[in-house]
Design a protein around this motif. Structure first.
Motif, PDB file in Angstrom:
ATOM      1  N   ALA A  14     -43.436  43.576   6.041  1.00  0.00           N
ATOM      2  CA  ALA A  14     -43.253  45.065   6.799  1.00  0.00           C
ATOM      3  C   ALA A  14     -41.650  45.534   6.467  1.00  0.00           C
ATOM      4  CB  ALA A  14     -43.378  44.787   8.193  1.00  0.00           C
ATOM      5  N   GLY A  15     -41.151  45.133   5.404  1.00  0.00           N
ATOM      6  CA  GLY A  15     -39.913  45.631   5.022  1.00  0.00           C
ATOM      7  C   GLY A  15     -39.658  47.520   4.474  1.00  0.00           C
ATOM      8  N   THR A  16     -41.032  47.783   4.027  1.00  0.00           N
ATOM      9  CA  THR A  16     -40.751  49.148   3.613  1.00  0.00           C
ATOM     10  C   THR A  16     -41.082  49.965   5.057  1.00  0.00           C
ATOM     11  OG1 THR A  16     -41.754  48.560   1.459  1.00  0.00           O
ATOM     12  CG2 THR A  16     -41.884  50.888   2.271  1.00  0.00           C
ATOM     13  N   SER A  17     -41.896  49.607   5.692  1.00  0.00           N
ATOM     14  CA  SER A  17     -41.955  50.346   7.025  1.00  0.00           C
ATOM     15  C   SER A  17     -40.545  50.305   7.930  1.00  0.00           C
ATOM     16  CB  SER A  17     -43.149  50.054   7.806  1.00  0.00           C
ATOM     17  OG  SER A  17     -44.302  49.804   7.294  1.00  0.00           O
ATOM     18  N   PHE A  18     -40.113  49.036   7.992  1.00  0.00           N
ATOM     19  CA  PHE A  18     -38.666  48.960   8.739  1.00  0.00           C
ATOM     20  C   PHE A  18     -37.584  49.793   8.049  1.00  0.00           C
ATOM     21  CE2 PHE A  18     -34.955  46.550  10.523  1.00  0.00           C
ATOM     22  CZ  PHE A  18     -35.297  47.136  11.852  1.00  0.00           C
ATOM     23  N   THR A  19     -37.452  49.632   6.369  1.00  0.00           N
ATOM     24  CA  THR A  19     -36.712  50.356   5.813  1.00  0.00           C
ATOM     25  C   THR A  19     -36.928  52.016   6.161  1.00  0.00           C
ATOM     26  OG1 THR A  19     -36.372  48.721   4.022  1.00  0.00           O
ATOM     27  CG2 THR A  19     -35.832  51.139   3.402  1.00  0.00           C
ATOM     28  N   ASN A  20     -37.902  52.503   6.117  1.00  0.00           N
ATOM     29  CA  ASN A  20     -38.236  54.071   6.563  1.00  0.00           C
ATOM     30  C   ASN A  20     -37.646  54.024   7.899  1.00  0.00           C
ATOM     31  OD1 ASN A  20     -39.116  54.480   4.151  1.00  0.00           O
ATOM     32  ND2 ASN A  20     -41.312  54.054   4.839  1.00  0.00           N
ATOM     33  N   TYR A  21     -38.025  53.485   8.754  1.00  0.00           N
ATOM     34  CA  TYR A  21     -37.418  53.458  10.387  1.00  0.00           C
ATOM     35  C   TYR A  21     -35.993  53.496  10.402  1.00  0.00           C
ATOM     36  CZ  TYR A  21     -35.923  52.236  14.966  1.00  0.00           C
ATOM     37  OH  TYR A  21     -35.188  52.367  16.151  1.00  0.00           O
ATOM     38  N   GLY A  64     -30.816  39.095  -0.961  1.00  0.00           N
ATOM     39  CA  GLY A  64     -30.694  37.690  -0.484  1.00  0.00           C
ATOM     40  C   GLY A  64     -29.541  37.571   0.728  1.00  0.00           C
ATOM     41  N   LEU A  65     -29.218  36.454   0.966  1.00  0.00           N
ATOM     42  CA  LEU A  65     -28.292  36.216   2.122  1.00  0.00           C
ATOM     43  C   LEU A  65     -26.806  36.416   1.514  1.00  0.00           C
ATOM     44  CD1 LEU A  65     -29.887  33.204   3.870  1.00  0.00           C
ATOM     45  CD2 LEU A  65     -29.360  35.157   4.787  1.00  0.00           C
ATOM     46  N   GLY A  66     -26.422  36.243   0.255  1.00  0.00           N
ATOM     47  CA  GLY A  66     -25.159  36.107  -0.040  1.00  0.00           C
ATOM     48  C   GLY A  66     -24.733  37.646  -0.487  1.00  0.00           C
ATOM     49  N   PHE A  67     -25.448  38.604   0.137  1.00  0.00           N
ATOM     50  CA  PHE A  67     -25.134  40.144  -0.194  1.00  0.00           C
ATOM     51  C   PHE A  67     -23.651  40.256   0.446  1.00  0.00           C
ATOM     52  CE2 PHE A  67     -25.153  44.676   0.844  1.00  0.00           C
ATOM     53  CZ  PHE A  67     -24.983  45.091  -0.381  1.00  0.00           C
ATOM     54  N   GLY A  68     -23.599  40.108   1.651  1.00  0.00           N
ATOM     55  CA  GLY A  68     -22.370  40.515   2.537  1.00  0.00           C
ATOM     56  C   GLY A  68     -21.215  39.791   1.716  1.00  0.00           C
ATOM     57  N   ALA A  69     -21.156  38.347   1.116  1.00  0.00           N
ATOM     58  CA  ALA A  69     -20.346  38.003   0.620  1.00  0.00           C
ATOM     59  C   ALA A  69     -19.781  38.488  -0.779  1.00  0.00           C
ATOM     60  CB  ALA A  69     -20.402  36.510   0.452  1.00  0.00           C
ATOM     61  N   ASP A  70     -20.749  39.284  -1.328  1.00  0.00           N
ATOM     62  CA  ASP A  70     -20.606  39.712  -2.628  1.00  0.00           C
ATOM     63  C   ASP A  70     -19.942  41.160  -2.535  1.00  0.00           C
ATOM     64  OD1 ASP A  70     -21.815  37.643  -4.137  1.00  0.00           O
ATOM     65  OD2 ASP A  70     -23.862  38.490  -3.891  1.00  0.00           O
ATOM     66  N   THR A  71     -20.126  41.788  -1.544  1.00  0.00           N
ATOM     67  CA  THR A  71     -19.513  42.905  -1.166  1.00  0.00           C
ATOM     68  C   THR A  71     -18.175  42.979  -0.463  1.00  0.00           C
ATOM     69  OG1 THR A  71     -20.558  43.454   0.705  1.00  0.00           O
ATOM     70  CG2 THR A  71     -21.846  44.195  -1.343  1.00  0.00           C
ATOM     71  N   GLY A  72     -17.896  41.749   0.311  1.00  0.00           N
ATOM     72  CA  GLY A  72     -16.736  41.620   0.883  1.00  0.00           C
ATOM     73  C   GLY A  72     -16.669  42.181   2.368  1.00  0.00           C
ATOM     74  N   LYS A  73     -18.276  42.481   2.622  1.00  0.00           N
ATOM     75  CA  LYS A  73     -18.726  43.089   3.885  1.00  0.00           C
ATOM     76  C   LYS A  73     -18.966  41.851   4.695  1.00  0.00           C
ATOM     77  CE  LYS A  73     -19.288  47.316   4.867  1.00  0.00           C
ATOM     78  NZ  LYS A  73     -18.669  48.026   5.493  1.00  0.00           N
ATOM     79  N   SER A  74     -19.010  41.958   6.034  1.00  0.00           N
ATOM     80  CA  SER A  74     -19.792  40.982   6.991  1.00  0.00           C
ATOM     81  C   SER A  74     -20.466  41.691   8.072  1.00  0.00           C
ATOM     82  CB  SER A  74     -18.637  40.185   7.889  1.00  0.00           C
ATOM     83  OG  SER A  74     -17.796  39.632   6.998  1.00  0.00           O
ATOM     84  N   PRO A  75     -21.774  42.191   7.401  1.00  0.00           N
ATOM     85  CA  PRO A  75     -22.610  43.203   8.203  1.00  0.00           C
ATOM     86  C   PRO A  75     -23.439  42.244   9.208  1.00  0.00           C
ATOM     87  CG  PRO A  75     -23.626  42.808   5.885  1.00  0.00           C
ATOM     88  CD  PRO A  75     -22.271  42.049   5.766  1.00  0.00           C
ATOM     89  N   THR A  76     -23.923  42.847  10.315  1.00  0.00           N
ATOM     90  CA  THR A  76     -25.043  42.151  10.853  1.00  0.00           C
ATOM     91  C   THR A  76     -26.245  42.165  10.163  1.00  0.00           C
ATOM     92  OG1 THR A  76     -24.104  42.900  13.025  1.00  0.00           O
ATOM     93  CG2 THR A  76     -26.453  42.394  13.174  1.00  0.00           C
ATOM     94  N   VAL A  77     -26.901  41.015   9.951  1.00  0.00           N
ATOM     95  CA  VAL A  77     -28.254  40.670   9.014  1.00  0.00           C
ATOM     96  C   VAL A  77     -29.403  40.592  10.067  1.00  0.00           C
ATOM     97  CG1 VAL A  77     -29.250  39.292   7.433  1.00  0.00           C
ATOM     98  CG2 VAL A  77     -26.959  39.527   7.441  1.00  0.00           C
ATOM     99  N   VAL A  78     -30.298  41.411   9.575  1.00  0.00           N
ATOM    100  CA  VAL A  78     -31.608  41.305  10.143  1.00  0.00           C
ATOM    101  C   VAL A  78     -32.800  41.195   9.058  1.00  0.00           C
ATOM    102  CG1 VAL A  78     -31.284  42.822  12.260  1.00  0.00           C
ATOM    103  CG2 VAL A  78     -32.042  43.928  10.217  1.00  0.00           C
ATOM    104  N   THR A  79     -33.853  40.629   9.440  1.00  0.00           N
ATOM    105  CA  THR A  79     -34.938  40.501   8.660  1.00  0.00           C
ATOM    106  C   THR A  79     -36.217  40.252   9.349  1.00  0.00           C
ATOM    107  OG1 THR A  79     -35.646  39.414   6.348  1.00  0.00           O
ATOM    108  CG2 THR A  79     -34.875  38.123   8.269  1.00  0.00           C
ATOM    109  N   PHE A  80     -37.406  40.257   8.621  1.00  0.00           N
ATOM    110  CA  PHE A  80     -38.481  40.089   9.284  1.00  0.00           C
ATOM    111  C   PHE A  80     -39.022  38.759   8.748  1.00  0.00           C
ATOM    112  CE2 PHE A  80     -38.548  44.668  10.383  1.00  0.00           C
ATOM    113  CZ  PHE A  80     -39.005  44.437  11.586  1.00  0.00           C
ATOM    114  N   LEU A  81     -39.861  37.722   9.379  1.00  0.00           N
ATOM    115  CA  LEU A  81     -40.421  36.596   8.717  1.00  0.00           C
ATOM    116  C   LEU A  81     -41.962  36.774   9.005  1.00  0.00           C
ATOM    117  CD1 LEU A  81     -38.094  33.816   9.773  1.00  0.00           C
ATOM    118  CD2 LEU A  81     -38.071  35.112   7.617  1.00  0.00           C
TER     119      LEU A  81
END
Length: 135
Positions: A14-21, A64-81
């Motif tokens: 459901a990622g595309t729908s949530f991205t649009n939201y 992936g999960l390493g995105f925040g570390a790769d950018t130097g940011k510490s964003p709040t991470v959300v996902t759907f399983l």
């Protein structure tokens, strides 16, 4: 309110729908435009100075999960399983539709592949359709 948000988009959950939201919830200039590593690494993001990187508040994509570390940011991470069996079948069906439409060629999916079982019977393909939901 969070400083920045990263929506970790797992294929066929459901990622595309949530991205649009999400895109409707943030000003467009605060949304990191890239959603794939290839676009991210080749795009103008790295031409910006570090201070301008703080401007983005929404990141969403297949990083992936390493995105925040790769950018130097510490964003709040959300996902759907999703149940991995259903997610895998949906991903394979998506690949078959892409093949029929000629829109995208997926590695290991040739003209003779007519079922998920046939696709997975070939050794190299087993790793291609992995459980994207596990670390």
């Amino acid at each position: 309110m969070v400083d920045s948000l990263y929506f970790l988009h797992i294929p066929k959950t459901a990622g595309t729908s949530f991205t649009n939201y999400l895109d409707r919830q943030f000003p467009s200039e605060s949304i990191f435009a890239y959603q794939l590593w290839s676009d991210y690494l080749e795009g103008p993001y790295f031409e910006r100075d570090e201070a301008s990187q703080d401007y983005y508040r929404l990141y969403r994509g297949h990083f992936g999960l390493g995105f925040g570390a790769d950018t130097g940011k510490s964003p709040t991470v959300v996902t759907f399983l999703r149940d991995p069996t259903h997610q895998l079948r949906s991903l394979f069906n998506h690949m078959m539709i892409d093949r029929a439409n000629g829109t995208e060629i997926h590695p290991g999916l040739d003209a003779n592949t007519d079922s998920l079982a046939a696709y997975l019977a070939r050794e190299p393909n087993r790793d291609r359709l992995t459980d994207f939901q596990s670390p």
